[in-house]
Design a protein around this motif. Structure first.
Motif, PDB file in Angstrom:
ATOM      1  N   THR A 178     -34.181  18.201  52.670  1.00 49.98           N
ATOM      2  CA  THR A 178     -33.271  17.669  51.649  1.00 49.98           C
ATOM      3  C   THR A 178     -33.262  18.552  50.400  1.00 49.98           C
ATOM      4  OG1 THR A 178     -33.866  15.463  52.464  1.00 49.98           O
ATOM      5  CG2 THR A 178     -32.573  15.556  50.462  1.00 49.98           C
ATOM      6  N   PHE A 179     -34.432  19.055  50.002  1.00 52.49           N
ATOM      7  CA  PHE A 179     -34.511  20.000  48.881  1.00 52.49           C
ATOM      8  C   PHE A 179     -33.639  21.217  49.156  1.00 52.49           C
ATOM      9  CE2 PHE A 179     -38.199  17.901  46.961  1.00 52.49           C
ATOM     10  CZ  PHE A 179     -38.051  18.248  45.623  1.00 52.49           C
ATOM     11  N   PHE A 180     -33.745  21.755  50.375  1.00 46.47           N
ATOM     12  CA  PHE A 180     -32.987  22.943  50.758  1.00 46.47           C
ATOM     13  C   PHE A 180     -31.489  22.661  50.750  1.00 46.47           C
ATOM     14  CE2 PHE A 180     -31.899  26.191  54.205  1.00 46.47           C
ATOM     15  CZ  PHE A 180     -31.822  27.235  53.291  1.00 46.47           C
ATOM     16  N   SER A 181     -31.078  21.508  51.291  1.00 45.08           N
ATOM     17  CA  SER A 181     -29.663  21.133  51.320  1.00 45.08           C
ATOM     18  C   SER A 181     -29.123  20.971  49.902  1.00 45.08           C
ATOM     19  CB  SER A 181     -29.472  19.821  52.096  1.00 45.08           C
ATOM     20  OG  SER A 181     -29.752  19.994  53.461  1.00 45.08           O
ATOM     21  N   HIS A 182     -29.899  20.331  49.047  1.00 47.62           N
ATOM     22  CA  HIS A 182     -29.481  20.120  47.658  1.00 47.62           C
ATOM     23  C   HIS A 182     -29.323  21.460  46.933  1.00 47.62           C
ATOM     24  CE1 HIS A 182     -30.107  19.063  43.329  1.00 47.62           C
ATOM     25  NE2 HIS A 182     -29.249  18.121  43.662  1.00 47.62           N
ATOM     26  N   GLN A 183     -30.233  22.390  47.211  1.00 49.01           N
ATOM     27  CA  GLN A 183     -30.156  23.714  46.590  1.00 49.01           C
ATOM     28  C   GLN A 183     -28.880  24.433  47.009  1.00 49.01           C
ATOM     29  OE1 GLN A 183     -33.377  26.406  47.647  1.00 49.01           O
ATOM     30  NE2 GLN A 183     -33.376  27.266  45.585  1.00 49.01           N
ATOM     31  N   LEU A 184     -28.526  24.325  48.290  1.00 51.43           N
ATOM     32  CA  LEU A 184     -27.291  24.940  48.785  1.00 51.43           C
ATOM     33  C   LEU A 184     -26.055  24.287  48.146  1.00 51.43           C
ATOM     34  CD1 LEU A 184     -28.140  25.394  52.589  1.00 51.43           C
ATOM     35  CD2 LEU A 184     -27.987  27.170  50.832  1.00 51.43           C
ATOM     36  N   ASP A 185     -26.123  22.970  47.960  1.00 51.73           N
ATOM     37  CA  ASP A 185     -25.017  22.256  47.289  1.00 51.73           C
ATOM     38  C   ASP A 185     -24.825  22.774  45.875  1.00 51.73           C
ATOM     39  OD1 ASP A 185     -24.588  20.668  49.494  1.00 51.73           O
ATOM     40  OD2 ASP A 185     -25.786  18.994  48.747  1.00 51.73           O
ATOM     41  N   GLN A 186     -25.943  22.973  45.172  1.00 49.08           N
ATOM     42  CA  GLN A 186     -25.883  23.446  43.807  1.00 49.08           C
ATOM     43  C   GLN A 186     -25.282  24.852  43.718  1.00 49.08           C
ATOM     44  OE1 GLN A 186     -26.404  20.301  42.600  1.00 49.08           O
ATOM     45  NE2 GLN A 186     -27.275  21.344  40.834  1.00 49.08           N
ATOM     46  N   LYS A 187     -25.673  25.714  44.654  1.00 48.93           N
ATOM     47  CA  LYS A 187     -25.147  27.077  44.688  1.00 48.93           C
ATOM     48  C   LYS A 187     -23.648  27.068  44.976  1.00 48.93           C
ATOM     49  CE  LYS A 187     -29.324  29.603  46.047  1.00 48.93           C
ATOM     50  NZ  LYS A 187     -29.952  30.436  47.108  1.00 48.93           N
ATOM     51  N   GLN A 188     -23.229  26.183  45.896  1.00 48.10           N
ATOM     52  CA  GLN A 188     -21.798  26.086  46.246  1.00 48.10           C
ATOM     53  C   GLN A 188     -21.002  25.589  45.070  1.00 48.10           C
ATOM     54  OE1 GLN A 188     -21.054  24.052  49.923  1.00 48.10           O
ATOM     55  NE2 GLN A 188     -18.882  23.802  49.513  1.00 48.10           N
ATOM     56  N   ASN A 189     -21.532  24.592  44.350  1.00 47.80           N
ATOM     57  CA  ASN A 189     -20.821  24.069  43.178  1.00 47.80           C
ATOM     58  C   ASN A 189     -20.721  25.110  42.069  1.00 47.80           C
ATOM     59  OD1 ASN A 189     -20.538  21.565  44.406  1.00 47.80           O
ATOM     60  ND2 ASN A 189     -22.423  20.742  43.524  1.00 47.80           N
ATOM     61  N   THR A 190     -21.769  25.914  41.930  1.00 48.40           N
ATOM     62  CA  THR A 190     -21.769  26.963  40.904  1.00 48.40           C
ATOM     63  C   THR A 190     -20.743  28.039  41.215  1.00 48.40           C
ATOM     64  OG1 THR A 190     -24.125  26.594  40.500  1.00 48.40           O
ATOM     65  CG2 THR A 190     -23.202  28.650  39.692  1.00 48.40           C
ATOM     66  N   SER A 191     -20.664  28.420  42.516  1.00 47.85           N
ATOM     67  CA  SER A 191     -19.730  29.470  42.931  1.00 47.85           C
ATOM     68  C   SER A 191     -18.274  29.039  42.793  1.00 47.85           C
ATOM     69  CB  SER A 191     -20.019  29.887  44.378  1.00 47.85           C
ATOM     70  OG  SER A 191     -19.796  28.809  45.255  1.00 47.85           O
ATOM     71  N   GLU A 192     -18.046  27.721  42.887  1.00 42.66           N
ATOM     72  CA  GLU A 192     -16.682  27.208  42.768  1.00 42.66           C
ATOM     73  C   GLU A 192     -16.275  27.119  41.305  1.00 42.66           C
ATOM     74  OE1 GLU A 192     -16.762  23.492  44.796  1.00 42.66           O
ATOM     75  OE2 GLU A 192     -16.700  24.368  46.797  1.00 42.66           O
TER      76      GLU A 192
END
Length: 396
Positions: free
Chosen positions: A382-396
């Motif tokens: 879940t930590f890893f998934s959340h980190q990927l979500d954060q990176k995706q939101n930042t890139s958008e």
């Protein structure tokens, strides 16, 4: 839907879908409590009768995503009403079932209907209810299963003891009729209808993020069931009187109602972010059983906390899978909605099997360590998934 408030119609829909999952849950879970009645009635061993449970779970896990993919183009309201009617017929046939093969066939068909109806109920709830209230709605729908364990299953078992196991299926048939009437009058006529190919649907399963999200609830349920599967032996080892075990199990189910309410609150905002720490707390609670069960009162309190943690993940992971499908393959939200119930079955099978291996190798309470370790794995994922979500939101 721009409104953030729930109207009377919204609440009617939520309660109708909750009634539906209550009925489906009662039909699915009550079989465990009447297995000995069925085996003595049909002159079979308990082991053979137990395949009614495993066959249901396996069929549910395999058939649900397949059927959801193939039928994604069907009008949801008509399809749901047809499936509920099928559920009624299948349970009515169970009442007059006279052989193992007939009962097994009916249970397999019921498993298919159950899996698809659960998935459709989740889609309808997430689609019709305002976005900010989706967590509340989904938690209510999942709450139907909790009530099935706490209320529906005990009533079904009492009916079987007083009359026969056939009478229990008369109960589920009657409940199915109530669910059909409520759904007929309450289900919206205009529900989304997405036409897509089976290839479009199953392309969702090639997305690494979807697979990661799938294993979050699988590990979460696995952590709980590594211990819960052996709760009765644990209670006996703690010195619980035989007559009190059923009361303790009822209390466990009652506490899980509050777990379901909390699940909706967790899902209301930053769900996956919160879930990272929920799994860490769950790991502490499960591991603590290794020591607390040495004292009866402390052990019972710890088991109560275990129940409170057990289904905090449901609402968040259900919505997470649907939302991820909206990003990676919008035409496959139906398939995505079916993945959480499938993941829960995978987790239950995996957790109970792993706990069983450790149990039979030595100290019973080592299952507490197994549950704790699996919960830590769920947290890391879940930590890893959340980190990927954060990176995706930042890139958008």
């Amino acid at each position: 839907m721009h409104s953030t408030e729930l109207s009377k119609q919204h609440w009617l829909l939520i309660l109708t879908l909750s009634l539906l999952t209550f009925v489906l849950g009662t039909s699915e879970f009550v079989i465990v409590g009447i297995l000995t009645d069925i085996s003595s009635s049909l002159n079979m061993t308990n082991v053979k009768t137990g395949t009614l449970v495993s066959a249901f779970a396996i069929t549910f896990a395999i058939a649900t995503p397949l059927v959801m993919s193939v039928t994604s183009h069907l009008p949801k309201r008509k399809w749901m009403l047809f499936l509920i009617a099928s559920f009624i017929i299948l349970n009515a046939l169970c009442v007059i079932s006279t052989s193992y093969i007939m009962l097994l066939t009916l249970r397999i068909m019921t498993a298919i209907v159950t899996g698809v109806l659960i998935s459709l109920a989740m889609i309808v709830a997430s689609e019709i209810i305002p976005i900010k209230k989706r967590g509340l709605a989904i938690s209510f729908v999942f709450g139907g299963f909790t009530l099935a364990n706490v209320v529906g299953v005990p009533i079904g078992i009492v009916i079987a003891e007083e009359y026969s196991w056939n009478a229990t299926f008369m109960l589920t048939t009657f409940l199915g009729g109530l669910a059909f009437l409520a759904s007929f009058f309450v289900l919206p006529h205009r529900l989304s209808q997405v036409r897509s190919s089976i290839r479009d649907q199953f392309s969702l399963l090639t997305k690494p993020r979807i697979l990661m999200a799938f294993f979050i609830p699988a590990l979460g349920f696995g952590a709980t069931y590594a211990v819960f599967t052996y709760l009765v032996p644990i209670l006996k080892e703690m010195g619980a009187p035989n007559k009190s075990i059923s009361i303790i199990l009822f209390s466990y189910g009652f506490i899980s109602i509050f777990s379901n309410i909390l699940a909706g609150k967790i899902a209301s905002q930053n769900a996956i972010g919160r879930l990272r720490f929920v799994f860490l707390v769950q790991a502490v609670v499960l591991t603590s059983l290794f020591w607390t069960t040495n004292q009866f009162v402390l052990g019972l309190i710890n088991i109560g906390l275990m129940s409170l943690m057990a289904i905090l993940l449901t609402t968040s992971t259900q919505l997470y899978l649907i939302d991820l499908a909206g990003i990676y393959q919008p035409k496959a939200t139906g398939l995505a909605a079916s993945l959480m119930p499938v993941a829960s079955n995978v987790g239950i099978a995996f957790g109970s099997a792993l706990g069983g291996i450790v149990y039979h190798q030595g100290n019973l309470m080592n299952v507490a360590w197994v549950g704790g370790i699996i919960a830590v794995c769920a947290s890391l994922l879940t930590f890893f998934s959340h980190q990927l979500d954060q990176k995706q939101n930042t890139s958008e």
